[in-house]
Design an enzyme around this catalytic site. Structure first.
Site, PDB file in Angstrom:
ATOM      1  N   ASN A  33       0.875  -1.167   0.000  1.00 37.01           N
ATOM      2  CA  ASN A  33       0.000   0.000   0.000  1.00 37.01           C
ATOM      3  C   ASN A  33       0.917   1.224   0.000  1.00 37.01           C
ATOM      4  O   ASN A  33       1.458   1.599   1.038  1.00 37.01           O
ATOM      5  CB  ASN A  33      -0.888  -0.046   1.250  1.00 37.01           C
ATOM      6  CG  ASN A  33      -1.867   1.098   1.305  1.00 37.01           C
ATOM      7  OD1 ASN A  33      -1.796   2.033   0.504  1.00 37.01           O
ATOM      8  ND2 ASN A  33      -2.779   1.040   2.257  1.00 37.01           N
ATOM      9  N   ARG A 118      -2.492  -2.082  -3.574  1.00 39.72           N
ATOM     10  CA  ARG A 118      -3.705  -1.267  -3.423  1.00 39.72           C
ATOM     11  C   ARG A 118      -3.573  -0.098  -4.397  1.00 39.72           C
ATOM     12  O   ARG A 118      -2.596   0.652  -4.344  1.00 39.72           O
ATOM     13  CB  ARG A 118      -3.807  -0.747  -1.995  1.00 39.72           C
ATOM     14  CG  ARG A 118      -4.955   0.197  -1.840  1.00 39.72           C
ATOM     15  CD  ARG A 118      -4.980   0.831  -0.478  1.00 39.72           C
ATOM     16  NE  ARG A 118      -6.140   1.687  -0.368  1.00 39.72           N
ATOM     17  CZ  ARG A 118      -6.153   2.823   0.298  1.00 39.72           C
ATOM     18  NH1 ARG A 118      -5.076   3.248   0.915  1.00 39.72           N
ATOM     19  NH2 ARG A 118      -7.243   3.546   0.348  1.00 39.72           N
ATOM     20  N   HIS A 207     -12.648   3.114  -0.536  1.00 38.94           N
ATOM     21  CA  HIS A 207     -12.697   2.098   0.539  1.00 38.94           C
ATOM     22  C   HIS A 207     -13.396   0.821   0.068  1.00 38.94           C
ATOM     23  O   HIS A 207     -13.907   0.053   0.885  1.00 38.94           O
ATOM     24  CB  HIS A 207     -13.477   2.605   1.783  1.00 38.94           C
ATOM     25  CG  HIS A 207     -12.813   3.686   2.559  1.00 38.94           C
ATOM     26  ND1 HIS A 207     -13.532   4.677   3.177  1.00 38.94           N
ATOM     27  CD2 HIS A 207     -11.515   3.923   2.849  1.00 38.94           C
ATOM     28  CE1 HIS A 207     -12.701   5.499   3.806  1.00 38.94           C
ATOM     29  NE2 HIS A 207     -11.473   5.055   3.616  1.00 38.94           N
ATOM     30  N   GLY A 239     -10.371   8.523   7.424  1.00 39.85           N
ATOM     31  CA  GLY A 239     -11.306   8.719   6.311  1.00 39.85           C
ATOM     32  C   GLY A 239     -12.545   7.893   6.634  1.00 39.85           C
ATOM     33  O   GLY A 239     -12.437   6.880   7.337  1.00 39.85           O
ATOM     34  N   ARG A 268     -11.573  15.788   6.819  1.00 39.44           N
ATOM     35  CA  ARG A 268     -12.334  16.215   5.637  1.00 39.44           C
ATOM     36  C   ARG A 268     -13.743  16.618   6.030  1.00 39.44           C
ATOM     37  O   ARG A 268     -14.355  15.991   6.896  1.00 39.44           O
ATOM     38  CB  ARG A 268     -12.422  15.077   4.613  1.00 39.44           C
ATOM     39  CG  ARG A 268     -11.108  14.658   4.046  1.00 39.44           C
ATOM     40  CD  ARG A 268     -11.312  13.681   2.892  1.00 39.44           C
ATOM     41  NE  ARG A 268     -10.056  13.028   2.565  1.00 39.44           N
ATOM     42  CZ  ARG A 268      -9.843  11.714   2.655  1.00 39.44           C
ATOM     43  NH1 ARG A 268     -10.815  10.899   3.028  1.00 39.44           N
ATOM     44  NH2 ARG A 268      -8.671  11.219   2.349  1.00 39.44           N
ATOM     45  N   VAL A 358     -12.598   3.895  14.173  1.00 41.13           N
ATOM     46  CA  VAL A 358     -13.667   4.437  15.016  1.00 41.13           C
ATOM     47  C   VAL A 358     -14.802   3.413  15.138  1.00 41.13           C
ATOM     48  O   VAL A 358     -15.281   3.116  16.238  1.00 41.13           O
ATOM     49  CB  VAL A 358     -14.204   5.768  14.430  1.00 41.13           C
ATOM     50  CG1 VAL A 358     -15.400   6.276  15.225  1.00 41.13           C
ATOM     51  CG2 VAL A 358     -13.106   6.821  14.380  1.00 41.13           C
ATOM     52  N   GLU A 360     -14.853   0.216  14.904  1.00 44.04           N
ATOM     53  CA  GLU A 360     -14.551  -0.996  15.661  1.00 44.04           C
ATOM     54  C   GLU A 360     -14.318  -0.724  17.139  1.00 44.04           C
ATOM     55  O   GLU A 360     -14.507  -1.613  17.973  1.00 44.04           O
ATOM     56  CB  GLU A 360     -13.294  -1.676  15.085  1.00 44.04           C
ATOM     57  CG  GLU A 360     -13.509  -2.251  13.706  1.00 44.04           C
ATOM     58  CD  GLU A 360     -12.210  -2.642  13.008  1.00 44.04           C
ATOM     59  OE1 GLU A 360     -11.237  -2.995  13.709  1.00 44.04           O
ATOM     60  OE2 GLU A 360     -12.170  -2.589  11.765  1.00 44.04           O
ATOM     61  N   GLU A 411      -8.293  -5.003   5.066  1.00 44.24           N
ATOM     62  CA  GLU A 411      -8.086  -4.679   3.655  1.00 44.24           C
ATOM     63  C   GLU A 411      -6.903  -5.460   3.072  1.00 44.24           C
ATOM     64  O   GLU A 411      -6.941  -5.874   1.915  1.00 44.24           O
ATOM     65  CB  GLU A 411      -7.875  -3.167   3.494  1.00 44.24           C
ATOM     66  CG  GLU A 411      -9.187  -2.416   3.689  1.00 44.24           C
ATOM     67  CD  GLU A 411      -9.011  -0.928   3.930  1.00 44.24           C
ATOM     68  OE1 GLU A 411      -8.645  -0.561   5.067  1.00 44.24           O
ATOM     69  OE2 GLU A 411      -9.240  -0.147   3.000  1.00 44.24           O
TER      70      GLU A 411
END
Ligand code: ADP
Length: 436
Positions: A33, A118, A207, A239, A268, A358, A360, A411
């Site tokens: 990644n 990724r 995502h 994100g 964001r 957040v 989890e 991921e």
């Protein structure tokens, strides 16, 4: 482009690679990644999907670069750290390869089946994992104008890995792929069609690897197949994005042309009246780049209260901090709006799944987001919600019509699975499956 072969550090003897043994089928996948100044990597054994090693190289190009490598075989060992300037992605990947080689997991190993990358933006062209050819790389380059922050870094990572192992299949797994099933009604912005098409302006979503993995795992948790269930996935990390998944296919997601649209995030803004941008230009005299930085890096939770870590925000709220409290309320309000909207989009919802840092870990976020949604069949059981576990789990009471779940995302595993499935295709004994 044919990358010049370059040497990779030789492996130390591998525990499962004895000299007299018959050759082993390649079964490892390296997942990369690559960000603009960082590379995260994981090496997985696809026979049992175990993790062999993971690592992170950060602040590439700065004097304070750092590599942290964590061996995970045989009960694991202490992470090893290197500090000091790592000039570029090439040096970063070579340093990671040296660390892997020191554990007997070198990239020259015949056990390595493929490298999975990724890639953030695959546009409309890539709806599935794809073996990277020169033509594919050119197409990823063509998408740079719609993903200027992400695709260039991904391309650098791919080129570097190709140079390191030119003989090995390299696979791109796109963040946008899972969302290519969105109907046009959800994917199009209501703007002039010619302008939109000329500049490939539409909603792509991001995502996707996480939304695919979590929606499938949620179906598993309910004892159903993905085709049987409708799920709202809430990926809440730094994100954040929501998706509506009907029978295993994404029908709506909250991020758009870029990851800026949708939920309130760490830095964001998420949804905003587009006229705010003209206003900032005309009235505040800000340039397009300054507005970009404002909305992507200085907004969201950090813009509202100065912190983007939910743990810190909760602590501040407990201490009576009103600014942190308002930031939390704005975050939850937006989340609730999306849960309601996606309930309407799906018609019938079987589960709401919370995932990422957040989702989890922050029980108060889950509790507040679902509070008051009994009319939609949703509720959270306080004691189930307070359980901490790395396992997928239900947090709704038995009477609730809609299952509310915490489903940890993975991921890297999903990228490894999709990569391995693609390179093993044709092998009837392949132990893995793929959604795409
Ligand atoms: P990303 O991959 O987008 O960088 P993550 O999914 O790792 O983000 O999520 C990071 C965020 O998760 C942190 O910024 C923090 O807000 C939140 N987080 C992590 N651990 C906890 C925790 N124990 N309680 C509440 N929030 C947490």
């Amino acid at each position: 482009m044919t990358p010049a072969p370059s040497s990779v550090p030789p492996s130390a003897p591998s525990p499962d690679h004895e000299s007299t043994a018959a050759p082993v089928e390649p079964h490892r996948v390296l997942v990369l990644n690559s960000g603009s100044s960082s590379v995260k990597y994981q090496l997985l054994d696809m026979r049992d999907r175990s993790r062999l090693a993971s690592g992170l190289v950060e602040r590439i190009g700065e004097e304070t670069s750092r590599l942290v490598h964590t061996p995970l075989t045989g009960g694991g060992a202490e992470p090893r750290e290197r500090t000091g300037r790592i000039a570029d992605h090439d040096e970063a990947l070579k340093a990671a390869a040296e660390e892997l080689a020191a554990d007997g997991l070198g990239l020259d190993s015949p056990e390595l089946a493929a490298i999975g990358h990724r890639v953030v933006h695959g546009g409309l062209r890539f709806s599935a994992p794809t073996v990277i050819t020169d033509e594919v790389l050119k197409e990823i380059e063509r998408l740079v104008p719609v993903a200027p922050l992400h695709n260039p870094a991904n391309i650098t990572g791919i080129r570097t890995a190709q140079a390191l192992r030119p003989d090995l299949p390299q696979v791109a797994v796109f963040d946008t792929a899972f969302h290519t099933t969105m109907p046009e009604a959800a994917a199009r912005y209501a703007i002039d069609v010619e302008t939109a098409d000329a500049h490939r302006i539409r909603r792509y979503g991001f995502h996707g690897t996480s939304h695919a993995y979590v929606s499938r795992k949620t179906a598993e948790l309910l004892g159903k197949t993905p085709e049987e269930v409708n799920v709202i996935v809430l990926h809440l990390g730094n994100g954040a994005s929501a998706s509506a998944v009907a029978g295993g296919r994404c029908v709506e997601t909250s991020m758009g042309l870029t990851p800026l649209e949708g939920l309130v995030m760490g830095t964001r803004s998420g949804d905003i009246d587009p006229a705010v941008t003209f206003h900032l230009k005309r009235v505040a005299g800000m340039s397009a780049d300054e507005i970009d930085v404002l909305l992507n890096k200085k907004s969201g939770l950090v813009g509202l209260c100065g912190d983007n870590d939910m743990r810190v925000i909760r602590r501040r709220i407990d201490e009576g901090d009103e600014q942190a409290s308002l930031a939390f309320d704005i975050y939850i309000h937006r989340l609730k709006k999306y849960i309601g909207a996606y309930t309407a989009v799906l018609g019938r919802v079987d589960a709401v799944a919370f995932t990422a840092g957040v989702g989890e870990n922050a029980a108060p976020v889950r509790e507040a987001a679902i509070a008051g949604l009994e009319e939609l069949g949703m509720a959270v059981d306080a004691s189930l919600n307070s359980v901490r576990s790395p396992q997928p789990r239900l947090i709704s009471p038995e009477y609730a019509r809609v299952a509310v779940a915490v489903v940890p995302t993975d991921e890297e595993l999903e990228i490894a699975e999709q990569t391995f499935a693609l390179v093993s295709r044709g092998n009837a004994d392949s132990p893995v499956h793929s959604d795409n």
